[in-house]
Design a protein around this motif. Structure first.
Motif, PDB file in Angstrom:
ATOM      1  N   SER A  15       0.832  -1.202   0.000  1.00  0.00           N
ATOM      2  CA  SER A  15       0.000   0.000   0.000  1.00  0.00           C
ATOM      3  C   SER A  15       0.871   1.259   0.000  1.00  0.00           C
ATOM      4  CB  SER A  15      -0.927   0.000   1.220  1.00  0.00           C
ATOM      5  OG  SER A  15      -0.171  -0.001   2.427  1.00  0.00           O
ATOM      6  N   ARG A  16       2.087   1.150   0.561  1.00  0.00           N
ATOM      7  CA  ARG A  16       3.008   2.286   0.538  1.00  0.00           C
ATOM      8  C   ARG A  16       3.430   2.597  -0.903  1.00  0.00           C
ATOM      9  NH1 ARG A  16       7.914   1.933   4.610  1.00  0.00           N
ATOM     10  NH2 ARG A  16       6.092   1.988   6.002  1.00  0.00           N
ATOM     11  N   ASP A  17       3.652   1.539  -1.704  1.00  0.00           N
ATOM     12  CA  ASP A  17       4.001   1.737  -3.110  1.00  0.00           C
ATOM     13  C   ASP A  17       2.865   2.409  -3.859  1.00  0.00           C
ATOM     14  OD1 ASP A  17       6.477   0.440  -2.774  1.00  0.00           O
ATOM     15  OD2 ASP A  17       5.541  -1.534  -3.088  1.00  0.00           O
ATOM     16  N   VAL A  18       1.633   1.993  -3.574  1.00  0.00           N
ATOM     17  CA  VAL A  18       0.465   2.600  -4.223  1.00  0.00           C
ATOM     18  C   VAL A  18       0.356   4.068  -3.834  1.00  0.00           C
ATOM     19  CG1 VAL A  18      -2.050   2.543  -4.434  1.00  0.00           C
ATOM     20  CG2 VAL A  18      -0.768   0.392  -4.316  1.00  0.00           C
ATOM     21  N   ALA A  19       0.559   4.339  -2.546  1.00  0.00           N
ATOM     22  CA  ALA A  19       0.476   5.733  -2.078  1.00  0.00           C
ATOM     23  C   ALA A  19       1.528   6.597  -2.757  1.00  0.00           C
ATOM     24  CB  ALA A  19       0.658   5.767  -0.555  1.00  0.00           C
ATOM     25  N   ARG A  20       2.740   6.060  -2.880  1.00  0.00           N
ATOM     26  CA  ARG A  20       3.815   6.818  -3.511  1.00  0.00           C
ATOM     27  C   ARG A  20       3.490   7.082  -4.990  1.00  0.00           C
ATOM     28  NH1 ARG A  20       7.614   3.383  -2.721  1.00  0.00           N
ATOM     29  NH2 ARG A  20       8.104   4.112  -0.616  1.00  0.00           N
ATOM     30  N   ALA A  21       2.979   6.041  -5.694  1.00  0.00           N
ATOM     31  CA  ALA A  21       2.677   6.196  -7.113  1.00  0.00           C
ATOM     32  C   ALA A  21       1.533   7.176  -7.349  1.00  0.00           C
ATOM     33  CB  ALA A  21       2.332   4.838  -7.716  1.00  0.00           C
ATOM     34  N   ALA A  22       0.569   7.191  -6.426  1.00  0.00           N
ATOM     35  CA  ALA A  22      -0.596   8.071  -6.594  1.00  0.00           C
ATOM     36  C   ALA A  22      -0.382   9.454  -5.988  1.00  0.00           C
ATOM     37  CB  ALA A  22      -1.820   7.418  -5.966  1.00  0.00           C
ATOM     38  N   GLY A  23       0.704   9.599  -5.214  1.00  0.00           N
ATOM     39  CA  GLY A  23       0.981  10.886  -4.585  1.00  0.00           C
ATOM     40  C   GLY A  23       0.030  11.208  -3.449  1.00  0.00           C
ATOM     41  N   VAL A  24      -0.364  10.158  -2.688  1.00  0.00           N
ATOM     42  CA  VAL A  24      -1.283  10.355  -1.571  1.00  0.00           C
ATOM     43  C   VAL A  24      -0.720   9.640  -0.344  1.00  0.00           C
ATOM     44  CG1 VAL A  24      -3.296  10.533  -3.102  1.00  0.00           C
ATOM     45  CG2 VAL A  24      -2.643   8.293  -2.156  1.00  0.00           C
ATOM     46  N   SER A  25      -1.412   9.760   0.780  1.00  0.00           N
ATOM     47  CA  SER A  25      -0.996   9.078   2.001  1.00  0.00           C
ATOM     48  C   SER A  25      -1.478   7.629   1.999  1.00  0.00           C
ATOM     49  CB  SER A  25      -1.576   9.790   3.229  1.00  0.00           C
ATOM     50  OG  SER A  25      -2.989   9.655   3.251  1.00  0.00           O
ATOM     51  N   ALA A  27      -3.078   6.324   4.359  1.00  0.00           N
ATOM     52  CA  ALA A  27      -4.445   6.372   4.897  1.00  0.00           C
ATOM     53  C   ALA A  27      -5.457   6.548   3.771  1.00  0.00           C
ATOM     54  CB  ALA A  27      -4.579   7.494   5.919  1.00  0.00           C
ATOM     55  N   ALA A  28      -5.128   7.392   2.816  1.00  0.00           N
ATOM     56  CA  ALA A  28      -6.024   7.596   1.674  1.00  0.00           C
ATOM     57  C   ALA A  28      -6.155   6.325   0.855  1.00  0.00           C
ATOM     58  CB  ALA A  28      -5.506   8.742   0.810  1.00  0.00           C
ATOM     59  N   VAL A  29      -5.046   5.611   0.682  1.00  0.00           N
ATOM     60  CA  VAL A  29      -5.094   4.342  -0.055  1.00  0.00           C
ATOM     61  C   VAL A  29      -6.023   3.362   0.659  1.00  0.00           C
ATOM     62  CG1 VAL A  29      -3.751   2.314  -0.734  1.00  0.00           C
ATOM     63  CG2 VAL A  29      -2.816   4.608  -1.092  1.00  0.00           C
ATOM     64  N   SER A  30      -5.906   3.272   1.976  1.00  0.00           N
ATOM     65  CA  SER A  30      -6.760   2.366   2.745  1.00  0.00           C
ATOM     66  C   SER A  30      -8.230   2.716   2.596  1.00  0.00           C
ATOM     67  CB  SER A  30      -6.370   2.395   4.230  1.00  0.00           C
ATOM     68  OG  SER A  30      -5.053   1.914   4.409  1.00  0.00           O
TER      69      SER A  30
END
Length: 346
Positions: A15-25, A27-30
């Motif tokens: 989920s950290r990789d997704v957050a980094r790729a999307a430019g969000v936290s 928490a937002a990914v979750s």
């Protein structure tokens, strides 16, 4: 340089990789991937997160999420027998919908279709989120459920299952369709080859048959019971026909296609022909219905759709929603086993 093992582990996106790729936290990914983002994350941001997850091939760690939620995302389907084609269809439909919602479905047969069954888990209450159960396997549910597991009963009395949601087929309408078909052909002497299994589902069929035939003057219904096997049905039919005297029934109404197949065998052993000497009807529309000659007039039950409806009801209960308990429609399928009664018997 990382080892081969570390490299393999690193290839699984987090989920950290997704957050980094999307430019969000994170928490937002979750929130987005847990479908709880509305009102908390902008729609455009939510779509960016979903796109990043797709591109990375991200899969949530269900084990960790279930541990946090106190959920196993596992349900149990309790049926009378694994060899019954109808229940195989129920399982197929329920398992398909369960998989679409990230649930596993365990299939569990109740011994002999009735009576208590052993707990398939060391503790069912800690291993399951809920139970689907056929009314014919109702006794098996008691030891598994305890006092708190959500329960959806299939093919069960809505007034006789306290604390449970019930999902049913419109069995009474199926019997009405079948009986009206036979009455329209001119039949007035009925033999009801009824299941010997004490169950709500068979009680409904008997009541519907009695109510519909009572509306036709000069109609009689004799009932004989049989276990749900071809051999027992054959023996029960032979006994009934031998004791009918000159007034043979013109129509045999069977609770199940297996029972109807037994009636076919009895007729052949006695030198009688279907439908020339009497008509025969079944219930379920199993593969047997088109394997016999003539093919069997029967009531088709949508087994897979029934399983889907049951699983949907369980998911609704788990999510605090009101389940859809509208009875599913059934369909009369007319084939070669029904015809007008013999003229001498009309």
């Amino acid at each position: 340089m990382t080892s081969g093992t570390d490299g393999a582990a690193a290839t699984r996106p987090t989920s950290r990789d997704v957050a980094r790729a999307a430019g969000v936290s994170q928490a937002a990914v979750s929130l987005v991937l847990g479908d709880k983002w509305r009102g908390r994350v902008a729609p455009a941001t939510a779509e960016r997160v979903r796109e990043a997850a797709r591109e990375l091939g991200y899969r949530p760690n269900l084990a960790a999420r279930n541990l946090r939620m106190g959920r196993t995302r596992t349900a149990l389907l309790v049926v009378p027998a694994l060899t019954n084609e109808f229940f195989a269809g129920v399982y197929t439909g329920a398992a398909r919908l369960a998989a679409e919602h990230g649930f596993g479905l365990v299939l569990y047969p109740s011994p002999d279709g009735i009576g208590p069954a052993r707990d398939p888990f060391p503790s069912a209450r800690t291993a399951l989120d809920g139970i689907l159960a056929s009314s014919m396997a109702a006794d098996a549910v008691t030891a598994l459920r305890g006092d708190d597991l959500p329960l959806v009963m299939l093919d069960s009395d809505p007034s006789g299952s306290p604390g449970a949601t019930t999902v049913n087929l419109d069995l009474a309408d199926g019997v009405r369709q079948l009986t009206d078909h036979l009455l329209a052909l001119g039949h007035r002497r009925f033999l009801h080859l009824a299941s010997a299994v004490p169950s709500w589902t068979f009680d409904v069929r008997a009541r519907a048959l009695a109510a519909r035939t009572a509306q036709a003057p000069g109609t009689s219904v004799r009932t004989v019971r049989s276990a749900l096997t071809v051999e027992d049905a054959m023996a029960a039919t032979e006994r009934a026909l031998h004791t009918s005297g000159a007034a043979l029934p013109t129509a045999l109404v069977c609770d199940d296609d297996k029972l109807a197949t037994g009636a076919y065998k009895a007729a052949r052993r006695m030198g009688l022909r279907i439908p020339e000497h009497f008509s025969v009807t079944g219930f379920d529309d199993l593969s047997l219905a088109t394997a016999v000659d003539p093919e069997l007039t029967t009531v088709r039950l949508p087994a897979e759709q029934f399983g889907e409806r049951g699983m949907a009801a369980l998911l609704a209960v788990l999510e605090g929603r009101t389940p859809d308990t509208t009875p599913l429609p059934v369909e009369l399928v007319v084939r070669g086993s029904t015809a007008p009664p013999p003229r001498t018997e009309a």
